[in-house]
Design an enzyme around this catalytic site. Structure first.
Site, PDB file in Angstrom:
ATOM      1  N   GLY A   8       0.890  -1.113  -0.527  1.00  0.00           N
ATOM      2  CA  GLY A   8      -0.014   0.537   0.077  1.00  0.00           C
ATOM      3  C   GLY A   8       0.651   1.084  -0.102  1.00  0.00           C
ATOM      4  O   GLY A   8       0.228   2.071   0.790  1.00  0.00           O
ATOM      5  N   TYR A 143     -15.056  -1.258   8.656  1.00  0.00           N
ATOM      6  CA  TYR A 143     -14.270  -0.794   8.438  1.00  0.00           C
ATOM      7  C   TYR A 143     -13.654  -1.334  10.256  1.00  0.00           C
ATOM      8  O   TYR A 143     -12.526  -2.431  10.352  1.00  0.00           O
ATOM      9  CB  TYR A 143     -14.012   0.410   9.020  1.00  0.00           C
ATOM     10  CG  TYR A 143     -13.508   1.048   8.537  1.00  0.00           C
ATOM     11  CD1 TYR A 143     -11.877   0.926   8.026  1.00  0.00           C
ATOM     12  CD2 TYR A 143     -12.466   1.851  10.461  1.00  0.00           C
ATOM     13  CE1 TYR A 143     -10.892   1.542   8.416  1.00  0.00           C
ATOM     14  CE2 TYR A 143     -11.301   2.247  10.542  1.00  0.00           C
ATOM     15  CZ  TYR A 143     -10.080   2.364   9.440  1.00  0.00           C
ATOM     16  OH  TYR A 143      -8.951   2.826   9.910  1.00  0.00           O
TER      17      TYR A 143
HETATM   18  N1  SER Z   1      -9.137   7.433   9.178  1.00  0.00           N
HETATM   19  C1  SER Z   1      -9.826   6.889   9.677  1.00  0.00           C
HETATM   20  C2  SER Z   1     -11.412   6.647   8.972  1.00  0.00           C
HETATM   21  O1  SER Z   1     -11.884   7.723   9.178  1.00  0.00           O
HETATM   22  C3  SER Z   1      -9.258   5.802  10.193  1.00  0.00           C
HETATM   23  O2  SER Z   1      -9.012   5.607  11.391  1.00  0.00           O
HETATM   24  O3  SER Z   1     -11.742   5.835   8.497  1.00  0.00           O
END
Ligand code: SER
Length: 318
Positions: A8, A143
């Site tokens: 990445g 997530y």
């Molecule tokens: N920056 C990330 C997000 O907002 C959180 O870890 O998805």
């Protein structure tokens, strides 16, 4: 760390981490791993080797590890929270199945592995103020679900196979180099671009919504410091709470306005982002990171704002 693969490497964190690692360990020691359609460009391409390293393709990862005698892998492949909600299956495939591939290769080739977790690994039932290192993790986003799984899977590979896995729970990361793609904390990056372009900022997050944030140089420093830490001192591994600053939209707005008095902001709350933001901590307790490997941030909101505005003015020719 002698030979390092960054998976990445063209993303928000990878593009800067690869350069920082090259500065510290030598250009030819750090391989920029990319996926098709996202090839390295400019200084990232010219300063050192790069290789196709799609996390969903175990053979491709194994080939790079063999070809370059890799001993350390920074696995940064992931979808951020808002995009992940639109494509949960892909978020899992990259975040979890991808990590499985990386861990299997690491087990076979004796590599250390860093796979970031996030404030997103917490949920509504987590204590929101000074969120402890070890606490309830029942996130309501894919997530978060995939981040908790990567924490557990990384610990499992350490306990079962002795793979040296380490990780931090990143706050929202703010930087002027590569913009983030589709996260909940992105507003805290976007706001600086609007300020420098002289435009009014429409804030998608409600006034008073606190979230942990960190400036990129501190995030990079933490990630490298943890991988260099003495393993005998690590009680935790996957993943350390990492805190630096916590603010709500009105606070970052005021910090910018102090230096750019004309700057204007108004709120138009995005329901999905707001829902996600409210499920995340207001501020984390990172005392385990401080005690176990000496974590200490350098930037506060004011120092970050000064640096962001200065660097963005150059970047945007303003
Ligand atoms: N920056 C990330 C997000 O907002 C959180 O870890 O998805």
């Amino acid at each position: 760390m002698k030979n390092i693969l960054v998976i990445g490497a063209t993303g928000q964190i990878g593009s800067e981490l690869t350069m920082e690692l090259r500065d510290r360990y030598g250009n030819s020691q750090v391989i920029a791993g990319y996926i098709k359609g996202s090839e390295p460009k400019g200084v990232l391409k010219e300063s050192g080797p790069s290789a196709l390293a799609d996390v969903t393709d175990a053979d491709a990862i194994a080939k790079v590890v063999r070809d370059y005698h890799i001993d350390t892998i920074y696995n940064l492949a992931a979808l951020l929270s808002v995009v992940a909600e639109r494509n949960p299956r892909l978020a899992w495939k990259i975040g979890v199945d991808g990590l499985w591939n990386v861990l299997e290769v690491a087990r076979e080739h004796h590599c250390s592995v860093f796979t970031p977790s996030s404030i997103g690994s917490f949920g509504l039932s987590t204590p929101h103020v000074m969120t402890p290192q070890d606490t309830i993790q029942r996130p309501g986003t894919i997530y978060g679900v995939s981040k908790v799984t990567t924490e557990l899977l990384s610990d499992y590979y350490f306990m079962k196979y002795g793979v040296d896995t380490r990780s931090v729970r990143y706050p929202g990361i703010i930087s002027y180099v590569t913009p983030p793609g589709g996260g909940t904390t992105d507003y805290a990056v976007d706001i600086y671009y609007y300020a420098v372009r002289g435009e009014k900022f429409i804030c998608p997050i409600k006034e008073g919504t606190l979230m942990d944030m960190i400036y990129m140089p501190d995030a990079l420093h933490a990630s490298i410091m943890l991988m260099e830490a003495d393993p005998a001192k690590l009680v935790h591994r996957n993943a350390f709470n990492l805190a630096s600053m916590s603010f709500a939209p009105e606070t970052i707005y005021e910090a910018i306005k102090k230096q750019m008095p004309q700057f204007e902001m108004e709120y138009q709350v995005d329901p999905l982002k707001q829902h996600i933001a409210e499920s995340w901590p207001d501020c984390m307790d990172d005392s385990c990171a401080r005690m176990e490997w000496g974590w200490q941030p350098k930037y506060d909101l004011e120092a970050m704002t000064t640096d962001m505005l200065e660097k963005l003015k150059i970047k945007l020719n303003k």
